[in-house]
Design a protein around this motif. Sequence first.
Motif, PDB file in Angstrom:
ATOM      1  N   PRO A  54       0.804  -1.230   0.000  1.00 59.61           N
ATOM      2  CA  PRO A  54       0.000   0.000   0.000  1.00 59.61           C
ATOM      3  C   PRO A  54       0.835   1.277   0.000  1.00 59.61           C
ATOM      4  O   PRO A  54       0.599   2.186   0.796  1.00 59.61           O
ATOM      5  CB  PRO A  54      -0.819  -0.145   1.282  1.00 59.61           C
ATOM      6  N   ILE A  55       1.838   1.326  -0.870  1.00 59.05           N
ATOM      7  CA  ILE A  55       2.639   2.544  -0.993  1.00 59.05           C
ATOM      8  C   ILE A  55       2.591   3.001  -2.447  1.00 59.05           C
ATOM      9  O   ILE A  55       2.361   2.209  -3.361  1.00 59.05           O
ATOM     10  CB  ILE A  55       4.100   2.335  -0.548  1.00 59.05           C
ATOM     11  N   ASP A  56       2.782   4.311  -2.624  1.00 64.61           N
ATOM     12  CA  ASP A  56       2.720   4.904  -3.961  1.00 64.61           C
ATOM     13  C   ASP A  56       4.099   5.074  -4.572  1.00 64.61           C
ATOM     14  O   ASP A  56       4.203   5.494  -5.735  1.00 64.61           O
ATOM     15  CB  ASP A  56       2.026   6.258  -3.877  1.00 64.61           C
ATOM     16  N   GLY A  57       5.128   4.799  -3.810  1.00 71.88           N
ATOM     17  CA  GLY A  57       6.476   4.936  -4.338  1.00 71.88           C
ATOM     18  C   GLY A  57       7.495   4.944  -3.226  1.00 71.88           C
ATOM     19  O   GLY A  57       7.185   4.645  -2.067  1.00 71.88           O
ATOM     20  N   PHE A  58       8.715   5.276  -3.579  1.00 68.08           N
ATOM     21  CA  PHE A  58       9.813   5.231  -2.603  1.00 68.08           C
ATOM     22  C   PHE A  58      10.891   6.235  -2.979  1.00 68.08           C
ATOM     23  O   PHE A  58      10.956   6.714  -4.117  1.00 68.08           O
ATOM     24  CB  PHE A  58      10.384   3.812  -2.499  1.00 68.08           C
ATOM     25  N   VAL A  59      11.715   6.549  -1.982  1.00 69.60           N
ATOM     26  CA  VAL A  59      12.832   7.475  -2.172  1.00 69.60           C
ATOM     27  C   VAL A  59      14.129   6.701  -1.979  1.00 69.60           C
ATOM     28  O   VAL A  59      14.316   6.041  -0.945  1.00 69.60           O
ATOM     29  CB  VAL A  59      12.768   8.651  -1.182  1.00 69.60           C
ATOM     30  N   LEU A  60      15.013   6.781  -2.947  1.00 66.74           N
ATOM     31  CA  LEU A  60      16.320   6.124  -2.861  1.00 66.74           C
ATOM     32  C   LEU A  60      17.289   7.054  -2.153  1.00 66.74           C
ATOM     33  O   LEU A  60      17.548   8.172  -2.610  1.00 66.74           O
ATOM     34  CB  LEU A  60      16.824   5.779  -4.260  1.00 66.74           C
ATOM     35  N   THR A  61      17.814   6.592  -1.026  1.00 60.08           N
ATOM     36  CA  THR A  61      18.685   7.424  -0.178  1.00 60.08           C
ATOM     37  C   THR A  61      20.056   6.752  -0.088  1.00 60.08           C
ATOM     38  O   THR A  61      20.413   6.188   0.946  1.00 60.08           O
ATOM     39  CB  THR A  61      18.061   7.579   1.223  1.00 60.08           C
ATOM     40  N   GLU A  62      20.783   6.795  -1.177  1.00 59.11           N
ATOM     41  CA  GLU A  62      22.047   6.052  -1.240  1.00 59.11           C
ATOM     42  C   GLU A  62      23.060   6.610  -0.232  1.00 59.11           C
ATOM     43  O   GLU A  62      23.125   7.796   0.037  1.00 59.11           O
ATOM     44  CB  GLU A  62      22.625   6.105  -2.649  1.00 59.11           C
ATOM     45  N   HIS A  63      23.871   5.701   0.320  1.00 59.60           N
ATOM     46  CA  HIS A  63      24.835   6.063   1.350  1.00 59.60           C
ATOM     47  C   HIS A  63      25.971   6.940   0.799  1.00 59.60           C
ATOM     48  O   HIS A  63      26.579   6.617  -0.224  1.00 59.60           O
ATOM     49  CB  HIS A  63      25.478   4.802   1.945  1.00 59.60           C
ATOM     50  N   ARG A  64      26.235   8.029   1.497  1.00 60.28           N
ATOM     51  CA  ARG A  64      27.426   8.857   1.288  1.00 60.28           C
ATOM     52  C   ARG A  64      27.623   9.294  -0.161  1.00 60.28           C
ATOM     53  O   ARG A  64      28.750   9.352  -0.661  1.00 60.28           O
ATOM     54  CB  ARG A  64      28.684   8.112   1.777  1.00 60.28           C
ATOM     55  N   GLN A  65      26.545   9.602  -0.836  1.00 59.04           N
ATOM     56  CA  GLN A  65      26.655  10.037  -2.232  1.00 59.04           C
ATOM     57  C   GLN A  65      25.350  10.661  -2.675  1.00 59.04           C
ATOM     58  O   GLN A  65      24.306  10.477  -2.057  1.00 59.04           O
ATOM     59  CB  GLN A  65      26.941   8.827  -3.139  1.00 59.04           C
ATOM     60  N   TRP A  66      25.441  11.396  -3.767  1.00 57.25           N
ATOM     61  CA  TRP A  66      24.260  11.870  -4.465  1.00 57.25           C
ATOM     62  C   TRP A  66      24.294  11.243  -5.850  1.00 57.25           C
ATOM     63  O   TRP A  66      25.193  11.499  -6.641  1.00 57.25           O
ATOM     64  CB  TRP A  66      24.237  13.399  -4.567  1.00 57.25           C
ATOM     65  N   THR A 126      20.806  19.174  -4.280  1.00 53.77           N
ATOM     66  CA  THR A 126      21.119  19.861  -5.531  1.00 53.77           C
ATOM     67  C   THR A 126      22.621  19.761  -5.786  1.00 53.77           C
ATOM     68  O   THR A 126      23.396  19.429  -4.879  1.00 53.77           O
ATOM     69  CB  THR A 126      20.729  21.346  -5.446  1.00 53.77           C
ATOM     70  N   ASP A 127      23.012  20.089  -7.008  1.00 55.62           N
ATOM     71  CA  ASP A 127      24.441  20.080  -7.319  1.00 55.62           C
ATOM     72  C   ASP A 127      25.197  21.049  -6.413  1.00 55.62           C
ATOM     73  O   ASP A 127      26.321  20.762  -5.965  1.00 55.62           O
ATOM     74  CB  ASP A 127      24.656  20.448  -8.788  1.00 55.62           C
ATOM     75  N   ALA A 128      24.575  22.186  -6.135  1.00 56.60           N
ATOM     76  CA  ALA A 128      25.232  23.165  -5.259  1.00 56.60           C
ATOM     77  C   ALA A 128      25.423  22.605  -3.847  1.00 56.60           C
ATOM     78  O   ALA A 128      26.463  22.835  -3.215  1.00 56.60           O
ATOM     79  CB  ALA A 128      24.395  24.446  -5.204  1.00 56.60           C
ATOM     80  N   LEU A 129      24.450  21.852  -3.361  1.00 54.08           N
ATOM     81  CA  LEU A 129      24.591  21.278  -2.019  1.00 54.08           C
ATOM     82  C   LEU A 129      25.703  20.233  -1.988  1.00 54.08           C
ATOM     83  O   LEU A 129      26.409  20.110  -0.989  1.00 54.08           O
ATOM     84  CB  LEU A 129      23.258  20.647  -1.577  1.00 54.08           C
ATOM     85  N   THR A 130      25.882  19.487  -3.080  1.00 53.70           N
ATOM     86  CA  THR A 130      26.955  18.491  -3.102  1.00 53.70           C
ATOM     87  C   THR A 130      28.336  19.141  -3.041  1.00 53.70           C
ATOM     88  O   THR A 130      29.319  18.484  -2.705  1.00 53.70           O
ATOM     89  CB  THR A 130      26.890  17.605  -4.361  1.00 53.70           C
ATOM     90  N   SER A 133      21.983  22.370   4.302  1.00 59.21           N
ATOM     91  CA  SER A 133      20.737  21.872   3.707  1.00 59.21           C
ATOM     92  C   SER A 133      19.698  22.982   3.687  1.00 59.21           C
ATOM     93  O   SER A 133      19.025  23.215   2.673  1.00 59.21           O
ATOM     94  CB  SER A 133      20.219  20.664   4.492  1.00 59.21           C
ATOM     95  N   GLU A 134      19.559  23.677   4.798  1.00 57.49           N
ATOM     96  CA  GLU A 134      18.596  24.784   4.864  1.00 57.49           C
ATOM     97  C   GLU A 134      18.957  25.871   3.849  1.00 57.49           C
ATOM     98  O   GLU A 134      18.084  26.396   3.151  1.00 57.49           O
ATOM     99  CB  GLU A 134      18.593  25.360   6.286  1.00 57.49           C
ATOM    100  N   ARG A 135      20.244  26.179   3.755  1.00 55.61           N
ATOM    101  CA  ARG A 135      20.683  27.258   2.861  1.00 55.61           C
ATOM    102  C   ARG A 135      20.437  26.922   1.396  1.00 55.61           C
ATOM    103  O   ARG A 135      20.205  27.815   0.578  1.00 55.61           O
ATOM    104  CB  ARG A 135      22.170  27.524   3.101  1.00 55.61           C
ATOM    105  N   HIS A 136      20.458  25.616   1.075  1.00 62.47           N
ATOM    106  CA  HIS A 136      20.280  25.190  -0.315  1.00 62.47           C
ATOM    107  C   HIS A 136      18.882  24.637  -0.575  1.00 62.47           C
ATOM    108  O   HIS A 136      18.649  23.952  -1.584  1.00 62.47           O
ATOM    109  CB  HIS A 136      21.334  24.145  -0.680  1.00 62.47           C
ATOM    110  N   GLY A 137      17.958  24.905   0.323  1.00 60.44           N
ATOM    111  CA  GLY A 137      16.571  24.515   0.079  1.00 60.44           C
ATOM    112  C   GLY A 137      16.283  23.046   0.284  1.00 60.44           C
ATOM    113  O   GLY A 137      15.274  22.538  -0.217  1.00 60.44           O
ATOM    114  N   ALA A 138      17.142  22.349   1.005  1.00 61.61           N
ATOM    115  CA  ALA A 138      16.945  20.922   1.274  1.00 61.61           C
ATOM    116  C   ALA A 138      16.460  20.743   2.721  1.00 61.61           C
ATOM    117  O   ALA A 138      16.380  21.708   3.489  1.00 61.61           O
ATOM    118  CB  ALA A 138      18.248  20.161   1.046  1.00 61.61           C
TER     119      ALA A 138
END
Length: 223
Positions: free
Chosen positions: A44-56, A92-96, A115-120
């Motif tokens: 009963p889920i509509d999707g998922f978020v991939l949160t890969e370790h130590r990388q974007w 975002t690329d800027a946050l990385t 994160s806050e400064r870059h809208g995350a």
Amino acid sequence: MAARRGSGEGARVILDLHSHSVKSDDGRAQVENYCLWIRKRELPIDGFVLTEHRQWDGDSDYSALAQQHGLTILKASEVETEYGHVLVFGVTDALTRAFDFRDIRLPLARVLDESERHGAVAVPCHPGRPRVGMCAHAEKLGVPAGVRIIETLNGGSRGTEDEDARAMAERMGYLGIGGSDAHIVSHIGRCATRFPSALRSEGELVEALRAGEFEAISWKSKS
């Protein structure tokens, strides 16, 4: 498990906010296999978020898979701080470039501020877990400033880890999200987060988290 969700249930959406694919060094699941499992088991889920370790993972494009299976597939990151692991939504690329995602001793304050400064939005995950969760570190280092949301339901939690996380959230006034922390296919969707309206992009997910209108939910006892 509940029947497959669809437009008939209105605008509410349920996303597993914490999962890992083979892009993570300890992940064993192909993204397509997550999709097939969700549909086969009518999770009963509509999707998922991939949160890969130590990388974007800015290169992978799962839009075709998402369309094929009628699921939302978004991307985020999981980084490591002195207070334990932290999910970062809205990368975002800027946050990385603001800090090194590979660093396993990032200052939590810096992750929160950048994160806050870059809208995350940065969210400490599995806080009740020894060594990699915020609860134990807060006892030694003090309660960190700037935290607003923590993961209160984690599919990999054991014992009282989720109870400890929820107790901290209640004590500190934090909001709570849920995620499976899946590393293998059969663990996807054990925990998730329910939002009041549809989410189709990482930006919309960040807006929803900032709005604070969501609820952590769990099916661990049924999976």
